[in-house]
Design an enzyme around this catalytic site. Structure first.
Site, PDB file in Angstrom:
ATOM      1  N   HIS A   1      44.888  54.563  22.250  1.00 39.72           N
ATOM      2  CA  HIS A   1      46.348  54.447  22.289  1.00 39.72           C
ATOM      3  C   HIS A   1      46.970  55.833  22.116  1.00 39.72           C
ATOM      4  O   HIS A   1      46.267  56.833  21.991  1.00 39.72           O
ATOM      5  CB  HIS A   1      46.874  53.420  21.287  1.00 39.72           C
TER       6      HIS A   1
ATOM      7  N   HIS B   1      45.682  58.220  19.336  1.00 42.25           N
ATOM      8  CA  HIS B   1      44.442  58.936  19.652  1.00 42.25           C
ATOM      9  C   HIS B   1      44.742  60.064  20.634  1.00 42.25           C
ATOM     10  O   HIS B   1      44.195  61.164  20.541  1.00 42.25           O
ATOM     11  CB  HIS B   1      43.413  57.998  20.300  1.00 42.25           C
TER      12      HIS B   1
ATOM     13  N   CYS C   1      36.930  47.419   2.719  1.00 38.82           N
ATOM     14  CA  CYS C   1      37.783  47.017   3.846  1.00 38.82           C
ATOM     15  C   CYS C   1      37.071  47.409   5.133  1.00 38.82           C
ATOM     16  O   CYS C   1      36.840  48.601   5.393  1.00 38.82           O
ATOM     17  CB  CYS C   1      39.143  47.702   3.773  1.00 38.82           C
TER      18      CYS C   1
ATOM     19  N   CYS D   1      38.964  49.775   7.573  1.00 34.92           N
ATOM     20  CA  CYS D   1      38.900  51.215   7.272  1.00 34.92           C
ATOM     21  C   CYS D   1      37.476  51.694   7.166  1.00 34.92           C
ATOM     22  O   CYS D   1      37.247  52.904   7.092  1.00 34.92           O
ATOM     23  CB  CYS D   1      39.564  51.529   5.935  1.00 34.92           C
TER      24      CYS D   1
ATOM     25  N   CYS E   1      44.442  45.826   1.363  1.00 32.33           N
ATOM     26  CA  CYS E   1      44.312  47.199   1.857  1.00 32.33           C
ATOM     27  C   CYS E   1      45.691  47.600   2.399  1.00 32.33           C
ATOM     28  O   CYS E   1      46.283  46.866   3.192  1.00 32.33           O
ATOM     29  CB  CYS E   1      43.265  47.239   2.974  1.00 32.33           C
TER      30      CYS E   1
ATOM     31  N   HIS F   1      45.581  47.836   6.440  1.00 30.19           N
ATOM     32  CA  HIS F   1      45.302  46.659   7.269  1.00 30.19           C
ATOM     33  C   HIS F   1      45.928  45.371   6.742  1.00 30.19           C
ATOM     34  O   HIS F   1      45.839  44.319   7.382  1.00 30.19           O
ATOM     35  CB  HIS F   1      43.792  46.490   7.459  1.00 30.19           C
TER      36      HIS F   1
ATOM     37  N   LYS G   1      53.895  49.320  12.912  1.00 31.88           N
ATOM     38  CA  LYS G   1      52.562  49.849  13.153  1.00 31.88           C
ATOM     39  C   LYS G   1      52.109  49.329  14.527  1.00 31.88           C
ATOM     40  O   LYS G   1      52.400  48.180  14.871  1.00 31.88           O
ATOM     41  CB  LYS G   1      51.644  49.298  12.049  1.00 31.88           C
TER      42      LYS G   1
ATOM     43  N   LYS H   1      48.080  45.004  18.570  1.00 31.18           N
ATOM     44  CA  LYS H   1      47.970  44.146  19.749  1.00 31.18           C
ATOM     45  C   LYS H   1      48.843  42.910  19.594  1.00 31.18           C
ATOM     46  O   LYS H   1      49.505  42.480  20.532  1.00 31.18           O
ATOM     47  CB  LYS H   1      46.518  43.723  19.920  1.00 31.18           C
TER      48      LYS H   1
HETATM   49  N1  MSP Z   1      36.129  56.864  13.501  1.00 29.71           N
HETATM   50  C1  MSP Z   1      36.980  57.399  12.515  1.00 29.71           C
HETATM   51  C2  MSP Z   1      36.991  58.910  12.554  1.00 29.71           C
HETATM   52  C3  MSP Z   1      35.649  59.513  12.349  1.00 29.71           C
HETATM   53  S1  MSP Z   1      35.684  61.249  12.529  1.00 29.71           S
HETATM   54  C4  MSP Z   1      34.184  61.727  11.987  1.00 29.71           C
HETATM   55  C5  MSP Z   1      38.394  56.883  12.747  1.00 29.71           C
HETATM   56  N2  MSP Z   1      38.692  56.506  14.002  1.00 29.71           N
HETATM   57  S2  MSP Z   1      40.092  55.914  14.504  1.00 29.71           S
HETATM   58  O1  MSP Z   1      39.863  55.398  15.824  1.00 29.71           O
HETATM   59  O2  MSP Z   1      40.627  55.020  13.551  1.00 29.71           O
HETATM   60  O3  MSP Z   1      41.003  57.135  14.772  1.00 29.71           O
HETATM   61  C6  MSP Z   1      41.418  57.950  13.789  1.00 29.71           C
HETATM   62  C7  MSP Z   1      42.376  59.028  14.270  1.00 29.71           C
HETATM   63  O4  MSP Z   1      43.183  58.619  15.380  1.00 29.71           O
HETATM   64  C8  MSP Z   1      43.371  59.330  13.202  1.00 29.71           C
HETATM   65  O5  MSP Z   1      42.844  60.144  12.197  1.00 29.71           O
HETATM   66  C9  MSP Z   1      44.456  59.986  14.004  1.00 29.71           C
HETATM   67  O6  MSP Z   1      44.055  61.293  14.330  1.00 29.71           O
HETATM   68  C10 MSP Z   1      44.494  59.121  15.250  1.00 29.71           C
HETATM   69  N3  MSP Z   1      45.413  57.990  15.094  1.00 29.71           N
HETATM   70  C11 MSP Z   1      45.075  56.674  15.024  1.00 29.71           C
HETATM   71  N4  MSP Z   1      46.217  55.934  14.903  1.00 29.71           N
HETATM   72  C12 MSP Z   1      47.282  56.753  14.896  1.00 29.71           C
HETATM   73  C13 MSP Z   1      48.672  56.567  14.888  1.00 29.71           C
HETATM   74  N5  MSP Z   1      49.237  55.378  14.801  1.00 29.71           N
HETATM   75  N6  MSP Z   1      49.446  57.682  14.992  1.00 29.71           N
HETATM   76  C14 MSP Z   1      48.921  58.936  15.145  1.00 29.71           C
HETATM   77  N7  MSP Z   1      47.623  59.136  15.147  1.00 29.71           N
HETATM   78  C15 MSP Z   1      46.772  58.103  14.919  1.00 29.71           C
HETATM   79  O7  MSP Z   1      39.164  56.878  11.809  1.00 29.71           O
END
Ligand code: MSP
Length: 488
Positions: A23, A26, A131, A134, A149, A152, A304, A307
């Site tokens: 999304h 990311h 959790c 997380c 949590c 979530h 937040k 889906k």
């Molecule tokens: N897999 C772990 C990270 C492991 S790194 C060794 C993880 N993944 S995640 O898919 O949840 O993505 C985390 C990262 O995506 C966040 O730290 C951030 O950089 C980005 N984001 C995820 N959701 C976000 C928002 N709603 N807004 C901005 N960035 C966000 O945690």
């Protein structure tokens, strides 16, 4: 020691969980890293940009089950969405690591054995609230008033199992010093202070394995346990460079690029990256990353992204609607790096029209038309204020280098393109054409050279647009270019 004579620059993003598709959140952290990579490449550094996907653990396993697929089949599918999305956003990564790859597993097992042999691992029983969303344990203090949590909004599960623990406490004084002294820099400063407060309050050793999880890498010294997903995921940053505990098998890429110059992470994963990760590295005597850039969190229309609410913004949709550079701009220009913010989905069109179609697009098109109409297409190159150009470049470079991408972008758009458009309005070239062609050509020459200058500075952000602008304005005569950003 880094061997290369050219300055090296190694940058990473978080590896994203493949429980769902990418999304805009990311895309944001990945774009921040892409801009920094392009910037350093432009400066002549030898750059290495790593991205990837985090594919083990219960969260991903549950998602596979829900989708009715075998975990491997499922992660192959979702990981390829990430790869394709980065392609469609023109992300110039050098390597895409997947934690289900053999190279990762091999490197991680060697690392875990190294920790064990060095005496930093011990066996114990863990009882705690976990959790799955997380993939971490929580203390009761960290939960909300309903015992959920905070992220979530669901109750964590009470888990009691045999685990292996890592002696985090041994490293706390050292890590505190590294953060305080900025030897390992954390940007923005609020995040640095947050980490220092955590360290001051004291942290417990953490478990590095899970007994009940099956979708993961077996611990090399006890195959009845799987390596805790976070512990192996963090190692992607070195496994991808070919880190291997046995120096004879060491990959040259590792010695060239480690330690990382910048690790871009989100604010939700700072403890793992700025405390746990450095402790693990110290235990095997590896140098620490030089800097973390911590990005904030987006909500969409006040909520937040989820889906169920149907408010998840797919970056691929933005590319379809606004083009690659349009999407890059809309994502990058949202907020200051590090700040949280609420995205108003319906404002995308407004911002696209205002900044890209009307400001930049219109400027480029009107100046090139006027040069064709009034000067037969010839760009007269006159001496420009080079000191002024140098000063602006220095300021913009400095903003990019320190992670203030929003400041750099707004300097290019507001101080650059907007001011030029304003100058055109004030100079009224269509009037000058009737009575003062000398003044007219002086103006056109100045505008063309300024557009070329700012167009070049745009290249880490909007690479295709920058190239088109430079192509149109860098020769002896103006080249006709297509409309950069058609109005929506
Ligand atoms: N897999 C772990 C990270 C492991 S790194 C060794 C993880 N993944 S995640 O898919 O949840 O993505 C985390 C990262 O995506 C966040 O730290 C951030 O950089 C980005 N984001 C995820 N959701 C976000 C928002 N709603 N807004 C901005 N960035 C966000 O945690």
């Amino acid at each position: 020691m880094k061997k290369n004579t050219r300055k090296t620059f190694y940058i990473t993003t978080p590896i994203y969980y493949v429980n769902d598709q990418p999304h805009i959140g990311h895309a944001y952290s990945t774009l921040v890293a892409d801009v920094l990579t392009r910037f350093h490449t432009m400066k002549g550094d030898s750059t290495w940009f790593l991205v990837g996907t985090d594919e083990h653990g219960s969260k991903v396993q549950e998602a596979a089950l829900k989708a009715g697929q075998q975990p491997q089949e499922f992660v192959d599918r979702i990981s390829s969405y990430f790869r394709n999305t980065w392609k469609s956003l023109n992300i110039t990564y050098n390597d895409f690591i997947r934690t289900t790859e053999e190279r990762h597993k091999k490197s991680v097992c060697a690392f875990m054995q190294q920790l064990y042999d060095a005496g930093y691992i011990y066996e114990g029983v863990y009882e705690g609230l976990y959790c799955t969303g997380c993939e971490r344990f929580y203390t009761t203090k960290e939960l909300n008033e309903k015992g959920e949590c905070p992220d979530h909004k669901r109750k964590p599960e009470l888990i009691k199992e045999k685990n292996y623990f890592f002696k985090l406490k041994d490293f706390i004084p050292d890590i505190t010093r590294d953060i305080e002294s900025d030897r390992m820099e954390i940007y923005p400063p609020e995040r640095k202070n947050e980490m220092l407060a955590l360290l001051q309050n004291g942290l417990d050793d953490f478990s590095v394995s899970r007994e009940r999880v099956t979708w993961g890498i077996p611990l090399p010294f006890d195959s009845s346990q799987r390596i805790y997903v976070w512990v192996e995921a963090l190692q992607n940053y070195i496994s991808a460079l070919g880190y291997f505990a046995n120096i004879k098998e060491q990959n040259e890429k590792f010695s060239t690029f480690w330690p990382a110059d910048i690790q871009v992470i989100g604010k939700d994963i700072t403890k793992f990256h700025c405390i746990f990760w450095p402790a693990l590295l110290k235990a095997v005597e590896l140098p620490l990353p030089k800097k973390f850039i911590v990005t904030g969190f987006f909500t969409v229309d006040g909520q937040k992204m989820s889906k169920t609410l149907g408010n998840v913004i797919d970056p691929n949709d933005l590319v379809k609607d606004f083009g690659v550079d349009g999407a890059r701009y809309l994502i990058l220009s949202q907020f200051a790096v590090g700040a949280d913010g609420d995205i108003k989905a319906q404002r995308f069109i407004e911002k696209y029209n205002a900044d890209l179609a009307n400001n930049l697009g219109n400027l480029v098109s009107r100046v090139s038309h006027m040069i064709m109409k009034y000067c037969n297409g010839v760009i007269i190159r006159t001496a420009q204020d080079t000191k002024h150009f140098e000063k602006i470049s220095r300021e913009i470079y400095n903003s990019i280098e320190t992670g203030k991408l929003d400041v750099a972008l707004s300097a290019i758009f507001q101080d650059g393109f907007s001011i030029l458009n304003k100058e055109i309005e004030e100079a009224k070239p269509w009037e000058l054409a009737k009575h003062d062609t000398v003044a007219l050509s002086a103006h056109l020459s100045r505008w063309a050279q300024h557009i070329e200058f700012y167009g070049k500075l745009l290249s880490p952000f909007l690479p295709e647009t920058s190239q088109k602008i430079v192509q149109a304005f860098s020769g002896p005569s103006v080249q006709k270019s297509e409309i950069l950003f058609p109005k929506k």
